[in-house]
Design a protein around this motif. Structure first.
Motif, PDB file in Angstrom:
ATOM      1  N   SER A 261      86.430  -1.008  67.549  1.00 47.38           N
ATOM      2  CA  SER A 261      86.936  -2.217  68.213  1.00 47.38           C
ATOM      3  C   SER A 261      85.745  -3.151  68.411  1.00 47.38           C
ATOM      4  CB  SER A 261      87.606  -1.876  69.541  1.00 47.38           C
ATOM      5  OG  SER A 261      86.695  -1.221  70.384  1.00 47.38           O
ATOM      6  N   PRO A 262      85.404  -3.903  67.373  1.00 50.36           N
ATOM      7  CA  PRO A 262      84.197  -4.719  67.431  1.00 50.36           C
ATOM      8  C   PRO A 262      84.303  -5.890  68.411  1.00 50.36           C
ATOM      9  CG  PRO A 262      85.423  -5.186  65.427  1.00 50.36           C
ATOM     10  CD  PRO A 262      86.119  -4.057  66.107  1.00 50.36           C
ATOM     11  N   ILE A 263      83.153  -6.266  68.938  1.00 50.05           N
ATOM     12  CA  ILE A 263      83.038  -7.524  69.681  1.00 50.05           C
ATOM     13  C   ILE A 263      82.834  -8.603  68.624  1.00 50.05           C
ATOM     14  CG2 ILE A 263      81.607  -8.849  71.289  1.00 50.05           C
ATOM     15  CD1 ILE A 263      80.807  -6.097  72.532  1.00 50.05           C
ATOM     16  N   VAL A 264      83.544  -9.717  68.743  1.00 45.74           N
ATOM     17  CA  VAL A 264      83.484 -10.768  67.731  1.00 45.74           C
ATOM     18  C   VAL A 264      82.774 -12.000  68.284  1.00 45.74           C
ATOM     19  CG1 VAL A 264      84.843 -12.272  66.220  1.00 45.74           C
ATOM     20  CG2 VAL A 264      85.624  -9.938  66.684  1.00 45.74           C
ATOM     21  N   LEU A 265      81.730 -12.432  67.585  1.00 41.83           N
ATOM     22  CA  LEU A 265      81.104 -13.721  67.882  1.00 41.83           C
ATOM     23  C   LEU A 265      81.632 -14.699  66.848  1.00 41.83           C
ATOM     24  CD1 LEU A 265      78.941 -11.677  69.191  1.00 41.83           C
ATOM     25  CD2 LEU A 265      77.499 -13.683  69.158  1.00 41.83           C
ATOM     26  N   LEU A 266      82.337 -15.693  67.315  1.00 42.63           N
ATOM     27  CA  LEU A 266      83.088 -16.570  66.429  1.00 42.63           C
ATOM     28  C   LEU A 266      82.621 -18.011  66.569  1.00 42.63           C
ATOM     29  CD1 LEU A 266      85.521 -17.147  64.544  1.00 42.63           C
ATOM     30  CD2 LEU A 266      86.979 -17.097  66.579  1.00 42.63           C
ATOM     31  N   ASP A 267      82.164 -18.574  65.458  1.00 46.55           N
ATOM     32  CA  ASP A 267      81.795 -19.986  65.425  1.00 46.55           C
ATOM     33  C   ASP A 267      83.079 -20.799  65.550  1.00 46.55           C
ATOM     34  OD1 ASP A 267      80.655 -22.452  65.008  1.00 46.55           O
ATOM     35  OD2 ASP A 267      80.134 -22.098  62.920  1.00 46.55           O
ATOM     36  N   TYR A 268      83.084 -21.790  66.443  1.00 47.32           N
ATOM     37  CA  TYR A 268      84.307 -22.559  66.634  1.00 47.32           C
ATOM     38  C   TYR A 268      84.693 -23.338  65.376  1.00 47.32           C
ATOM     39  CZ  TYR A 268      87.944 -25.453  68.429  1.00 47.32           C
ATOM     40  OH  TYR A 268      89.155 -26.051  68.587  1.00 47.32           O
TER      41      TYR A 268
ATOM     42  N   GLY B 111      86.172 -17.713  58.114  1.00 50.04           N
ATOM     43  CA  GLY B 111      87.215 -17.093  58.924  1.00 50.04           C
ATOM     44  C   GLY B 111      87.980 -16.039  58.158  1.00 50.04           C
ATOM     45  N   ARG B 112      88.310 -16.342  56.907  1.00 50.52           N
ATOM     46  CA  ARG B 112      89.088 -15.420  56.081  1.00 50.52           C
ATOM     47  C   ARG B 112      88.342 -14.096  55.879  1.00 50.52           C
ATOM     48  NH1 ARG B 112      93.442 -14.484  56.398  1.00 50.52           N
ATOM     49  NH2 ARG B 112      93.898 -16.663  56.618  1.00 50.52           N
ATOM     50  N   THR B 113      87.061 -14.180  55.509  1.00 56.50           N
ATOM     51  CA  THR B 113      86.260 -12.962  55.318  1.00 56.50           C
ATOM     52  C   THR B 113      86.134 -12.206  56.636  1.00 56.50           C
ATOM     53  OG1 THR B 113      84.945 -14.258  53.777  1.00 56.50           O
ATOM     54  CG2 THR B 113      84.102 -12.100  54.309  1.00 56.50           C
ATOM     55  N   GLY B 114      85.925 -12.953  57.722  1.00 57.36           N
ATOM     56  CA  GLY B 114      85.796 -12.324  59.033  1.00 57.36           C
ATOM     57  C   GLY B 114      87.023 -11.517  59.403  1.00 57.36           C
ATOM     58  N   ILE B 115      88.191 -12.070  59.127  1.00 55.78           N
ATOM     59  CA  ILE B 115      89.441 -11.369  59.428  1.00 55.78           C
ATOM     60  C   ILE B 115      89.555 -10.103  58.577  1.00 55.78           C
ATOM     61  CG2 ILE B 115      91.962 -11.539  59.211  1.00 55.78           C
ATOM     62  CD1 ILE B 115      91.536 -14.585  59.977  1.00 55.78           C
ATOM     63  N   GLN B 116      89.171 -10.182  57.302  1.00 60.49           N
ATOM     64  CA  GLN B 116      89.234  -9.003  56.428  1.00 60.49           C
ATOM     65  C   GLN B 116      88.293  -7.901  56.922  1.00 60.49           C
ATOM     66  OE1 GLN B 116      88.276 -10.858  52.688  1.00 60.49           O
ATOM     67  NE2 GLN B 116      90.401 -11.409  52.248  1.00 60.49           N
ATOM     68  N   VAL B 117      87.069  -8.282  57.280  1.00 62.08           N
ATOM     69  CA  VAL B 117      86.100  -7.284  57.764  1.00 62.08           C
ATOM     70  C   VAL B 117      86.573  -6.704  59.104  1.00 62.08           C
ATOM     71  CG1 VAL B 117      83.724  -6.945  58.570  1.00 62.08           C
ATOM     72  CG2 VAL B 117      84.160  -8.273  56.496  1.00 62.08           C
ATOM     73  N   PHE B 118      87.112  -7.552  59.962  1.00 65.02           N
ATOM     74  CA  PHE B 118      87.644  -7.082  61.249  1.00 65.02           C
ATOM     75  C   PHE B 118      88.728  -6.027  61.016  1.00 65.02           C
ATOM     76  CE2 PHE B 118      90.578  -7.196  64.815  1.00 65.02           C
ATOM     77  CZ  PHE B 118      89.707  -7.039  65.889  1.00 65.02           C
ATOM     78  N   GLU B 119      89.621  -6.314  60.073  1.00 63.47           N
ATOM     79  CA  GLU B 119      90.704  -5.375  59.759  1.00 63.47           C
ATOM     80  C   GLU B 119      90.150  -4.039  59.268  1.00 63.47           C
ATOM     81  OE1 GLU B 119      95.028  -5.425  57.485  1.00 63.47           O
ATOM     82  OE2 GLU B 119      93.534  -6.957  56.976  1.00 63.47           O
ATOM     83  N   GLU B 120      89.117  -4.094  58.413  1.00 59.29           N
ATOM     84  CA  GLU B 120      88.491  -2.849  57.927  1.00 59.29           C
ATOM     85  C   GLU B 120      87.894  -2.058  59.086  1.00 59.29           C
ATOM     86  OE1 GLU B 120      85.542  -4.116  55.075  1.00 59.29           O
ATOM     87  OE2 GLU B 120      87.067  -5.135  53.853  1.00 59.29           O
ATOM     88  N   LEU B 121      87.204  -2.745  59.994  1.00 60.80           N
ATOM     89  CA  LEU B 121      86.581  -2.067  61.136  1.00 60.80           C
ATOM     90  C   LEU B 121      87.640  -1.420  62.024  1.00 60.80           C
ATOM     91  CD1 LEU B 121      83.842  -4.717  62.027  1.00 60.80           C
ATOM     92  CD2 LEU B 121      83.416  -2.393  61.227  1.00 60.80           C
TER      93      LEU B 121
END
Length: 129
Positions: A57-64, A41-51
């Motif tokens: 505006s990426p579409i996010v597929l998120l493992d629950y 989750g932490r890495t995902g949030i960092q990459v999302f912020e960079e994008l």
């Protein structure tokens, strides 16, 4: 039917590399070129912020179920940066499960059950285009 607009970036936040790679390969076959993988989750949030900072505006597929944080926490940080983000939750839990109901109430766009059926994923992606 071919559209000139480029397909959206996809961000997959999934701790199983095997599952993430399968999804990535499938999305690339559908024509999504920019598919990023994150295993926490932490890495995902960092990459999302960079994008987002780069104007995407990426579409996010998120493992629950991630090892470091749950989907609610990841979504709250993503929505804080871009409230209009489309988040697709993937989980082995039933859709009737209270945790999944809550995550949909909280703003997830869609829920896809694991093991992932690729026709479901394809339908969801076509709706989002």
């Amino acid at each position: 039917m071919a559209s000139t607009s480029q397909k959206k970036n996809i961000l997959i936040i999934e701790d199983s590399l095997a599952v993430a790679t399968l999804i990535q390969d499938f999305l690339k076959k559908l024509g999504y070129q920019d598919v990023r993988l994150c295993d926490s989750g932490r890495t995902g949030i960092q990459v999302f912020e960079e994008l987002v900072k780069a104007g995407n505006s990426p579409i996010v597929l998120l493992d629950y179920s991630l090892p470091d944080m749950n989907a609610d926490a990841v979504m709250s940080e993503i929505f804080a940066m871009r409230p209009d983000t489309k988040v697709i939750i993937e989980s082995a839990n039933e859709k009737t499960d209270e945790t999944i109901k809550n995550v949909l109430r909280y703003g997830a766009y869609e829920y896809i059950e694991k093991p992932i059926r690729f026709d479901n994923l394809k339908n969801t992606m076509q709706i989002l285009e």
